[in-house]
Design an enzyme around this catalytic site. Structure first.
Site, mmCIF file in Angstrom:
data_model
loop_
_atom_site.group_PDB
_atom_site.id
_atom_site.type_symbol
_atom_site.label_atom_id
_atom_site.label_comp_id
_atom_site.label_asym_id
_atom_site.label_seq_id
_atom_site.Cartn_x
_atom_site.Cartn_y
_atom_site.Cartn_z
ATOM 1 N N CYS A 370 0.831 -1.212 0.000
ATOM 2 C CA CYS A 370 0.000 0.000 0.000
ATOM 3 C C CYS A 370 0.867 1.265 0.000
ATOM 4 C CB CYS A 370 -0.985 -0.030 1.164
ATOM 5 S SG CYS A 370 -2.385 1.090 0.932
ATOM 6 N N HIS A 454 -3.817 -5.201 0.046
ATOM 7 C CA HIS A 454 -3.536 -5.704 1.393
ATOM 8 C C HIS A 454 -3.632 -7.230 1.433
ATOM 9 C CE1 HIS A 454 -3.451 -2.013 3.971
ATOM 10 N NE2 HIS A 454 -4.014 -1.503 2.880
ATOM 11 N N GLU A 456 -2.712 -9.208 3.713
ATOM 12 C CA GLU A 456 -3.003 -9.706 5.062
ATOM 13 C C GLU A 456 -4.481 -9.684 5.407
ATOM 14 O OE1 GLU A 456 -3.828 -5.615 5.546
ATOM 15 O OE2 GLU A 456 -2.228 -6.604 4.439
#
Length: 498
Positions: A370, A454, A456
């Site tokens: 990001c 993202h 995660e």
């Protein structure tokens, strides 16, 4: 405005009947009475150009009492055209519709009334954006990337699963507030430990319900991010012109460095992801026998990113956003991770890029996510720009150009990397299938890569976990190369000859 003019303004008798859910006979009676009954006002106030003044201007005497104002259900008054010319000096307090306890005021003059929940606040001012995720509202609001933003949730039932300590992504909530459609209900989930309203109040933040989030999302989609004020005053008093003035004085996120504000102090991190996710990722996987030393630069890092690094085989030390290249290298890392974060990458780059370039020169593997992706691109010599509409949600399709695989990703960013600005020794690895914007890069000769999304956040749920494993594999390969070079140094060759 008299009743005939009002009916024509809405599109004629058939249209007003359709909007309010009545028959033609009811419309005929409205003409006779010279007014539309207050219970139908919320439906009409959704139309552009229809204001509360239009509905009350020619009411018969005695019908302007507060008890005759529309009761708040879902969607209350919309745009207030006379405010678009600018703030009115010396204006009196605006009396809200019955049932309304909060208001959302946009810089373009749009005024949306609703019910406040959480903590009372006079005026929370920031960039209004929307998020399309159906779940994860707690993770969204505690994601430091949402600093300076008011989040509109397109999914109507926000708060229905409550909150719990495990789902916080940071130690505090940095998003300014929440905009939702339906009233928050009691939680119905076995993991819930606290009602969403109480959770929000404990963090000093406000929410507003009863908003037509679909209409608001269309506005943001067509016009781009808007500066807005969310006001839920304890007094119940509103000065709309003053709130509008606040929106027009707020400078906006462009040029704003927020990473240093949300970054946390240096710390060690050793918690892995939940075992359920690990099993889903690779049921036969075994823990690594040794850990790779990784320094994570915290520009607004989500805790689950650090968990993923640990689960992929890293020993993680976290440094704040402003750490210098010398401070990073002093930790003797085998890899460096660049985290997500808020604000304009061009502003954060002033101190972040020199530090990243020092790591690149040292030949240490780098992985960015990001904001970290954008900062790595700038460290390579590229540039970034603000998107007309940001990417925020858990259903964003991204294609990995190196494998041809399409991943369902979670994203939250209002800025993007300009592919045309990248030097020839940087290759594009990922692309958005929504709008074709850049989603990933890698250097052709240095061990460094990054993605815009993202991995995660696990919307796939494990589509993108391979990126953490790719990072550790890159560290392994670099360590192997270093051992080979050390083994083949002239000193070692001379020693062998002796």
């Amino acid at each position: 405005m008299n009743i005939d003019a009002l009916i024509e303004k809405t599109g004629g008798p058939a249209r007003i009947a359709q909007l309010t859910g009545v028959g033609s006979e009811a419309v005929r009676k409205w003409r006779q009475a010279g007014t539309v009954p207050p219970k139908h006002w919320p439906a009409l106030l959704q139309l552009p150009g229809i204001t509360l003044a239009d509905l009350t201007a020619d009411l018969p005497e005695g019908n302007t009492q507060e008890t005759d104002r529309p009761q708040q259900k879902q969607n209350l008054p919309a745009s207030t055209p006379d405010l678009k010319a600018g703030p009115q000096s010396g204006a009196e307090e605006t009396l809200p519709p019955a049932g309304a306890t909060a208001v959302l005021v946009l810089a373009d003059g749009t005024v949306l009334w609703g019910k406040g929940f959480g903590a009372c606040n006079e005026a929370l001012t920031g960039e209004l954006c929307f998020c399309t995720a159906m779940t994860g509202y707690q993770e969204t609001l505690t994601d430091p990337s949402f600093a300076g933003q008011i989040v509109t949730f397109t999914f109507p039932h926000i708060g229905n699963v409550g909150t719990n300590p495990e789902d916080d992504e940071a130690s505090r909530m940095v998003a300014l507030g929440a905009v939702v459609k339906e009233d928050v209900t009691l939680p119905a989930n076995w993991r819930a430990t606290e009602d969403f309203r109480h959770w929000l109040k404990a963090r000093g933040r406000s929410g507003i319900s009863g908003i037509d989030t679909r209409r608001l999302t269309r506005l943001l989609r067509d016009k781009g991010p808007q500066t807005a004020v969310l006001s839920y005053p304890e007094t119940g008093k509103f000065d709309i012109p003053a709130l509008l003035n606040k929106t027009r004085q707020w400078p906006g996120l462009q040029g704003m460095d927020l990473a240093a504000e949300v970054s946390r102090p240096a710390r060690s991190w050793d918690k892995p992801v939940w075992t359920e996710m690990l099993r889903a990722t690779n049921p036969s996987s075994q823990p690594r026998q040794w850990k790779r030393r990784v320094v994570a630069l915290d520009y607004g890092a989500k805790d689950n990113i650090l968990r993923c690094l640990v689960s992929a085989g890293c020993e993680v030390e976290v440094l704040p956003a402003t750490a210098s290249g010398a401070e990073i290298l002093a930790m003797n890392p085998e890899g460096v991770f660049l985290s997500n974060g808020p604000g304009d990458p061009a502003a954060t780059a002033q101190y972040a890029v020199p530090a990243i370039q020092a790591v690149l020169e040292a030949g240490i593997p780098i992985f960015g996510i990001c904001l970290g992706h954008q900062l790595l691109a700038r460290a390579f010599g590229g540039s970034t720009y603000k998107l007309p509409q940001g990417h925020r949600g858990a259903n964003q399709p991204v294609k990995d150009l190196t494998t041809g695989k399409v991943e369902i990703t979670s994203q939250n960013h209002g800025f993007a990397v300009d592919e045309n600005s990248l030097p020839q020794d940087v290759t594009v690895t990922h692309v958005s299938l929504f709008d074709g914007t850049n989603e990933g890069i890698a250097h052709k000769t240095r061990p460094a890569f990054s993605v815009q999304y993202h991995p995660e956040a696990s919307p796939g749920p494990t589509d993108s976990f391979y990126l953490f494993e790719r990072f550790v594999s890159l560290i392994d390969a670099q360590a192997s190369d270093n051992r080979s070079r050390k083994k083949n140094t002239p000193q070692n060759d001379a020693a062998k000859g002796a």
